[in-house]
Scaffold this active site. Structure first.
Site, mmCIF file in Angstrom:
data_model
loop_
_atom_site.group_PDB
_atom_site.id
_atom_site.type_symbol
_atom_site.label_atom_id
_atom_site.label_comp_id
_atom_site.label_asym_id
_atom_site.label_seq_id
_atom_site.Cartn_x
_atom_site.Cartn_y
_atom_site.Cartn_z
ATOM 1 N N GLU A 80 0.857 -1.190 0.000
ATOM 2 C CA GLU A 80 0.000 0.000 0.000
ATOM 3 C C GLU A 80 0.895 1.243 0.000
ATOM 4 O O GLU A 80 1.895 1.283 0.699
ATOM 5 C CB GLU A 80 -0.916 -0.048 1.240
ATOM 6 C CG GLU A 80 -1.748 1.180 1.511
ATOM 7 C CD GLU A 80 -2.582 1.649 0.329
ATOM 8 O OE1 GLU A 80 -3.420 0.886 -0.167
ATOM 9 O OE2 GLU A 80 -2.373 2.798 -0.115
ATOM 10 N N ASP A 107 5.403 1.986 -3.398
ATOM 11 C CA ASP A 107 4.711 1.886 -4.678
ATOM 12 C C ASP A 107 4.777 0.434 -5.154
ATOM 13 O O ASP A 107 5.845 -0.185 -5.157
ATOM 14 C CB ASP A 107 5.359 2.802 -5.714
ATOM 15 C CG ASP A 107 4.525 2.831 -6.984
ATOM 16 O OD1 ASP A 107 3.805 3.826 -7.186
ATOM 17 O OD2 ASP A 107 4.554 1.857 -7.755
ATOM 18 N N ASP A 130 -7.116 1.419 -8.448
ATOM 19 C CA ASP A 130 -6.559 2.309 -9.462
ATOM 20 C C ASP A 130 -7.212 3.688 -9.516
ATOM 21 O O ASP A 130 -7.790 4.080 -10.521
ATOM 22 C CB ASP A 130 -6.625 1.639 -10.833
ATOM 23 C CG ASP A 130 -5.306 1.823 -11.574
ATOM 24 O OD1 ASP A 130 -4.431 2.521 -11.026
ATOM 25 O OD2 ASP A 130 -5.162 1.297 -12.673
ATOM 26 N N LYS A 134 -5.858 11.282 -13.192
ATOM 27 C CA LYS A 134 -5.098 12.412 -13.741
ATOM 28 C C LYS A 134 -3.870 11.934 -14.511
ATOM 29 O O LYS A 134 -3.166 11.018 -14.054
ATOM 30 C CB LYS A 134 -4.638 13.335 -12.606
ATOM 31 C CG LYS A 134 -5.795 14.037 -11.934
ATOM 32 C CD LYS A 134 -5.311 15.042 -10.921
ATOM 33 C CE LYS A 134 -6.511 15.657 -10.219
ATOM 34 N NZ LYS A 134 -6.237 15.958 -8.829
ATOM 35 N N ASP A 166 -14.833 -0.360 -10.075
ATOM 36 C CA ASP A 166 -16.199 0.161 -10.169
ATOM 37 C C ASP A 166 -16.340 1.027 -11.416
ATOM 38 O O ASP A 166 -17.440 1.449 -11.742
ATOM 39 C CB ASP A 166 -16.503 1.031 -8.941
ATOM 40 C CG ASP A 166 -15.522 2.184 -8.841
ATOM 41 O OD1 ASP A 166 -14.306 1.902 -8.764
ATOM 42 O OD2 ASP A 166 -15.941 3.355 -8.875
ATOM 43 N N THR A 203 -14.483 -5.855 0.233
ATOM 44 C CA THR A 203 -13.512 -4.858 0.680
ATOM 45 C C THR A 203 -14.295 -3.622 1.129
ATOM 46 O O THR A 203 -15.498 -3.504 0.882
ATOM 47 C CB THR A 203 -12.550 -4.457 -0.456
ATOM 48 O OG1 THR A 203 -13.244 -3.604 -1.363
ATOM 49 C CG2 THR A 203 -12.008 -5.664 -1.197
ATOM 50 N N ARG A 204 -13.580 -2.682 1.760
ATOM 51 C CA ARG A 204 -14.258 -1.473 2.244
ATOM 52 C C ARG A 204 -14.887 -0.698 1.075
ATOM 53 O O ARG A 204 -16.037 -0.285 1.129
ATOM 54 C CB ARG A 204 -13.261 -0.572 2.971
ATOM 55 C CG ARG A 204 -13.948 0.642 3.562
ATOM 56 C CD ARG A 204 -12.972 1.697 3.990
ATOM 57 N NE ARG A 204 -12.167 1.276 5.126
ATOM 58 C CZ ARG A 204 -11.375 2.103 5.799
ATOM 59 N NH1 ARG A 204 -11.295 3.370 5.459
ATOM 60 N NH2 ARG A 204 -10.657 1.663 6.801
ATOM 61 N N TYR A 205 -14.104 -0.539 -0.003
ATOM 62 C CA TYR A 205 -14.638 0.219 -1.140
ATOM 63 C C TYR A 205 -15.750 -0.535 -1.850
ATOM 64 O O TYR A 205 -16.711 0.073 -2.323
ATOM 65 C CB TYR A 205 -13.511 0.610 -2.109
ATOM 66 C CG TYR A 205 -12.869 1.900 -1.683
ATOM 67 C CD1 TYR A 205 -13.289 3.114 -2.205
ATOM 68 C CD2 TYR A 205 -11.893 1.905 -0.700
ATOM 69 C CE1 TYR A 205 -12.731 4.305 -1.775
ATOM 70 C CE2 TYR A 205 -11.331 3.089 -0.261
ATOM 71 C CZ TYR A 205 -11.751 4.288 -0.802
ATOM 72 O OH TYR A 205 -11.210 5.472 -0.370
ATOM 73 N N GLU A 206 -15.624 -1.835 -1.894
ATOM 74 C CA GLU A 206 -16.670 -2.647 -2.515
ATOM 75 C C GLU A 206 -18.004 -2.431 -1.787
ATOM 76 O O GLU A 206 -19.046 -2.225 -2.413
ATOM 77 C CB GLU A 206 -16.234 -4.111 -2.414
ATOM 78 C CG GLU A 206 -17.011 -5.072 -3.249
ATOM 79 C CD GLU A 206 -16.370 -6.456 -3.161
ATOM 80 O OE1 GLU A 206 -15.622 -6.731 -2.201
ATOM 81 O OE2 GLU A 206 -16.630 -7.255 -4.066
HETATM 82 C C1 LIG Z 1 -9.833 2.917 -3.769
HETATM 83 S S1 LIG Z 1 -8.639 2.310 -2.637
HETATM 84 C C2 LIG Z 1 -9.127 0.591 -2.478
HETATM 85 C C3 LIG Z 1 -8.652 0.006 -1.180
HETATM 86 C C4 LIG Z 1 -9.047 -1.457 -0.933
HETATM 87 N N1 LIG Z 1 -8.408 -2.352 -1.878
HETATM 88 C C5 LIG Z 1 -10.544 -1.625 -0.968
HETATM 89 O O1 LIG Z 1 -11.051 -2.185 -1.958
HETATM 90 O O2 LIG Z 1 -11.202 -1.200 -0.007
HETATM 91 C C6 LIG Z 1 -7.200 2.168 -3.662
HETATM 92 C C7 LIG Z 1 -5.932 1.912 -2.871
HETATM 93 O O3 LIG Z 1 -4.899 1.509 -3.771
HETATM 94 C C8 LIG Z 1 -3.692 2.107 -3.362
HETATM 95 N N2 LIG Z 1 -2.797 2.211 -4.518
HETATM 96 C C9 LIG Z 1 -3.103 2.749 -5.724
HETATM 97 N N3 LIG Z 1 -2.030 2.727 -6.547
HETATM 98 C C10 LIG Z 1 -1.021 2.156 -5.836
HETATM 99 C C11 LIG Z 1 0.341 1.867 -6.131
HETATM 100 N N4 LIG Z 1 0.878 2.177 -7.319
HETATM 101 N N5 LIG Z 1 1.085 1.263 -5.170
HETATM 102 C C12 LIG Z 1 0.548 0.949 -3.957
HETATM 103 N N6 LIG Z 1 -0.734 1.213 -3.615
HETATM 104 C C13 LIG Z 1 -1.513 1.809 -4.536
HETATM 105 C C14 LIG Z 1 -4.136 3.481 -2.864
HETATM 106 O O4 LIG Z 1 -3.179 4.047 -2.006
HETATM 107 C C15 LIG Z 1 -5.453 3.168 -2.167
HETATM 108 O O5 LIG Z 1 -5.288 2.903 -0.795
#
Ligand SMILES: C[S@@+](CC[C@H](N)C(=O)[O-])C[C@H]1O[C@@H](n2cnc3c(N)ncnc32)[C@H](O)[C@@H]1O
Length: 224
Positions: A80, A107, A130, A134, A166, A203-206
């Protein structure tokens, strides 16, 4: 457990996993421990156990924690970018005494690239990970031919890559990029994507998108 986790927290010593004994706990708490060890990480020594599953962009870690509890015989690793999500996960790992889950802050392009040997993972999930519409953030995107190709290389033959979004435009883009990765084949060739999750947990976002009534898109690809 309540309050801050510190190096002296007694909770740390309740976790019998070798990872917590072999690596400086301060680095584990910060999430940058993976920078201090040899690469690829010696997972079998540091986190011994069964099948290895990687969750990319785990957010608050609810899915990882749920899966780790559901499958104590499997290993779960999360990556994360945001340290807050990692801290939340660690707090819960310690509170629940889970031995089969660990996370790294960084990353995913870098962490996945250097921490895992090719063919070493049984599963990779990208759950709604994702959020980079931007153009200036394009290099962080994960639903790309480059990142999906990297994730595919890290899977063992027969391993699974599961991706969820989504966003209809990202779903189209993911479909195109998945098709460009020769190592991957869809497990649902009769449909472009599925509208229900292949997992027993949300997941939380789901949860959030389902509450809002958004259509969701799930892809499950197998490593040839
Ligand atoms: C919309 S949230 C979804 C979180 C979780 N997977 C959920 O479904 O509840 C997207 C997460 O992906 C992480 N993320 C996006 N691109 C990333 C990257 N290149 N490397 C590590 N984490 C990344 C973001 O920091 C964010 O916490």
């Amino acid at each position: 457990m309540s309050g801050k986790i510190t190096r002296g927290s007694s909770e740390l010593w309740r976790i019998p996993s070798p990872l917590w004994k072999r690596i400086d706990p301060a680095r584990l708490l910060l999430g940058d421990w993976w920078k201090e060890v040899d690469h690829p990480v010696a997972w079998d020594e540091l986190l011994p156990g069964g099948a290895m599953h990687l969750d990319v962009g785990f957010g608050g870690g609810e899915f990882l924690l749920g899966m780790a509890r559901l499958h104590p015989d499997r290993r779960f690793v999360g990556v994360e970018r945001f340290a807050e999500g990692h801290r939340n996960l660690v707090k819960n790992v310690l509170r629940m005494g889970l031995e089969n889950v660990v996370s790294a802050v960084g990353d995913a392009h870098v962490v996945v690239g250097i921490c895992f040997a090719d063919g070493s993972l049984d599963g990779v999930t990208l759950n709604f990970s994702d959020p980079w519409p931007k153009a200036r953030h394009a290099s962080r995107r994960l639903f790309t031919e480059e990142f999906l190709g990297l994730a595919a290389r890290k899977l063992r033959p027969g391993g699974r890559l599961c991706l969820a979004t989504d966003d209809a435009a990202y779903a189209e883009q993911a479909l195109g990029d998945l098709a460009k990765v020769p190592l991957l084949a869809s497990t649902h060739p009769e449909v472009r994507w599925m509208d229900v999750s292949p997992y027993p947990l949300r997941t939380r976002y789901e949860e959030k998108w389902i509450r809002e009534g958004r259509p969701l898109h799930y892809f499950v690809y197998g490593r040839r």
